[in-house]
Design a protein around this motif. Structure first.
Motif, PDB file in Angstrom:
ATOM      1  N   ASN A 127      87.292  33.006 109.063  1.00  0.00           N
ATOM      2  CA  ASN A 127      86.082  32.219 109.245  1.00  0.00           C
ATOM      3  C   ASN A 127      86.255  30.899 108.493  1.00  0.00           C
ATOM      4  O   ASN A 127      86.835  30.875 107.394  1.00  0.00           O
ATOM      5  CB  ASN A 127      84.888  33.009 108.706  1.00  0.00           C
ATOM      6  N   VAL A 128      85.761  29.810 109.041  1.00  0.00           N
ATOM      7  CA  VAL A 128      85.985  28.480 108.468  1.00  0.00           C
ATOM      8  C   VAL A 128      85.450  28.370 107.037  1.00  0.00           C
ATOM      9  O   VAL A 128      86.081  27.751 106.178  1.00  0.00           O
ATOM     10  CB  VAL A 128      85.423  27.374 109.389  1.00  0.00           C
ATOM     11  N   SER A 157      93.324  33.790 112.179  1.00  0.00           N
ATOM     12  CA  SER A 157      92.587  32.852 111.337  1.00  0.00           C
ATOM     13  C   SER A 157      91.422  33.558 110.661  1.00  0.00           C
ATOM     14  O   SER A 157      91.032  34.656 111.040  1.00  0.00           O
ATOM     15  CB  SER A 157      92.068  31.673 112.169  1.00  0.00           C
ATOM     16  N   ILE A 210      81.572  21.043 112.689  1.00  0.00           N
ATOM     17  CA  ILE A 210      81.289  22.438 112.353  1.00  0.00           C
ATOM     18  C   ILE A 210      80.015  22.844 113.097  1.00  0.00           C
ATOM     19  O   ILE A 210      78.966  22.214 112.943  1.00  0.00           O
ATOM     20  CB  ILE A 210      81.122  22.626 110.822  1.00  0.00           C
ATOM     21  N   ARG A 211      80.125  23.877 113.900  1.00  0.00           N
ATOM     22  CA  ARG A 211      79.023  24.275 114.783  1.00  0.00           C
ATOM     23  C   ARG A 211      77.934  25.074 114.081  1.00  0.00           C
ATOM     24  O   ARG A 211      76.761  24.958 114.417  1.00  0.00           O
ATOM     25  CB  ARG A 211      79.551  25.117 115.958  1.00  0.00           C
ATOM     26  N   SER A 212      78.319  25.926 113.135  1.00  0.00           N
ATOM     27  CA  SER A 212      77.373  26.850 112.522  1.00  0.00           C
ATOM     28  C   SER A 212      76.737  26.263 111.263  1.00  0.00           C
ATOM     29  O   SER A 212      77.434  25.893 110.314  1.00  0.00           O
ATOM     30  CB  SER A 212      78.097  28.151 112.169  1.00  0.00           C
ATOM     31  N   ASN A 234      77.737  28.265 108.274  1.00  0.00           N
ATOM     32  CA  ASN A 234      79.035  27.865 107.709  1.00  0.00           C
ATOM     33  C   ASN A 234      78.873  26.629 106.835  1.00  0.00           C
ATOM     34  O   ASN A 234      79.450  26.544 105.753  1.00  0.00           O
ATOM     35  CB  ASN A 234      80.065  27.610 108.805  1.00  0.00           C
ATOM     36  N   ASN A 266      86.577  22.075 113.392  1.00  0.00           N
ATOM     37  CA  ASN A 266      85.735  22.938 114.204  1.00  0.00           C
ATOM     38  C   ASN A 266      86.203  24.396 114.174  1.00  0.00           C
ATOM     39  O   ASN A 266      87.402  24.667 114.134  1.00  0.00           O
ATOM     40  CB  ASN A 266      85.754  22.395 115.640  1.00  0.00           C
ATOM     41  N   GLU A 267      85.254  25.312 114.228  1.00  0.00           N
ATOM     42  CA  GLU A 267      85.537  26.740 114.158  1.00  0.00           C
ATOM     43  C   GLU A 267      86.469  27.230 115.266  1.00  0.00           C
ATOM     44  O   GLU A 267      87.219  28.184 115.063  1.00  0.00           O
ATOM     45  CB  GLU A 267      84.235  27.557 114.228  1.00  0.00           C
ATOM     46  N   VAL A 268      86.429  26.610 116.426  1.00  0.00           N
ATOM     47  CA  VAL A 268      87.256  27.061 117.556  1.00  0.00           C
ATOM     48  C   VAL A 268      88.469  26.166 117.753  1.00  0.00           C
ATOM     49  O   VAL A 268      89.600  26.637 117.847  1.00  0.00           O
ATOM     50  CB  VAL A 268      86.420  27.112 118.863  1.00  0.00           C
ATOM     51  N   GLU A 308      94.669  23.397 108.350  1.00  0.00           N
ATOM     52  CA  GLU A 308      94.976  23.649 109.767  1.00  0.00           C
ATOM     53  C   GLU A 308      96.340  24.296 109.914  1.00  0.00           C
ATOM     54  O   GLU A 308      97.275  23.966 109.177  1.00  0.00           O
ATOM     55  CB  GLU A 308      94.958  22.319 110.538  1.00  0.00           C
ATOM     56  N   THR A 321      78.441  18.237 113.134  1.00  0.00           N
ATOM     57  CA  THR A 321      78.120  19.039 111.946  1.00  0.00           C
ATOM     58  C   THR A 321      76.675  18.792 111.536  1.00  0.00           C
ATOM     59  O   THR A 321      76.244  17.643 111.397  1.00  0.00           O
ATOM     60  CB  THR A 321      79.056  18.671 110.775  1.00  0.00           C
TER      61      THR A 321
END
Length: 176
Positions: free
Chosen positions: A155-156, A153, A31-33, A36, A126-128, A103, A58
């Motif tokens: 937001n995660v 989709s 997870i990038r953010s 999030n 992952n968000e993308v 997913e 993450t």
């Protein structure tokens, strides 16, 4: 009917803090953010998640953006960082966890018709790029949130909130 005061809400939550957690853990992979991650901690706390596993890139507490959205939940939900998600998921499978991916994929079912088997491990990707292909073969099920708009989709963290509360409803009813 009247709105509860802040003191009444806090008092009610303090009593609930001693309740046993649900047989539900969460794995966040790449997870990038940090926002999030923090939002997921807050939703996990509210849903009664037993543990959060943070994997890959993450971020984890006390990194800056997490506290802004977690609002202290990161201090109340047990968590652990593991770089190797494959090894972790294999361990959880050996412990009897049903590995459920959030997913959109061939064979996934709508989150609102899925039947969980306790204990459950919900994996968020992952968000993308979503869930890595290497994890797909280790899963027992995949759930998705059906989309009716032009976007494919959510937001995660929003998707996590929807899915975790659906699982919570099932698991909580079994352990009353």
């Amino acid at each position: 009917m009247r709105k509860l005061s802040h003191e009444e809400i806090v008092s009610r939550q303090v009593k609930k803090a001693d309740h046993p957690k649900l047989p539900l853990c969460v794995v966040l992979n790449n997870i990038r953010s940090l926002h999030n991650v923090g939002t997921i901690f807050r939703s996990a706390d509210g849903a009664g998640v037993a543990k959060i596993w943070l994997c890959g890139i993450t971020g984890y507490p006390p990194q800056g953006g997490i506290a802004k959205t977690a609002l202290g939940a990161q201090d109340h939900v047990p968590w652990e960082y593991r770089e190797d998600i494959i090894g972790l998921v294999k361990e959880l499978k050996k412990e009897g966890y049903q590995i459920v991916l959030l997913e959109q994929m061939q064979g996934s079912v709508s989150h609102d018709v899925f039947k969980a088997k306790s204990p459950v491990c919900l994996v968020i990707g992952n968000e993308v790029d979503g869930i890595a292909e290497t994890l797909q073969s280790l899963s027992d099920a995949a759930i998705e949130i059906e989309m009716d708009g032009i976007k494919n989709s959510l937001n995660v963290a929003v998707a996590f909130g929807i899915a975790v509360y659906q699982l919570r409803g099932q698991l909580k009813n079994r352990f009353k």
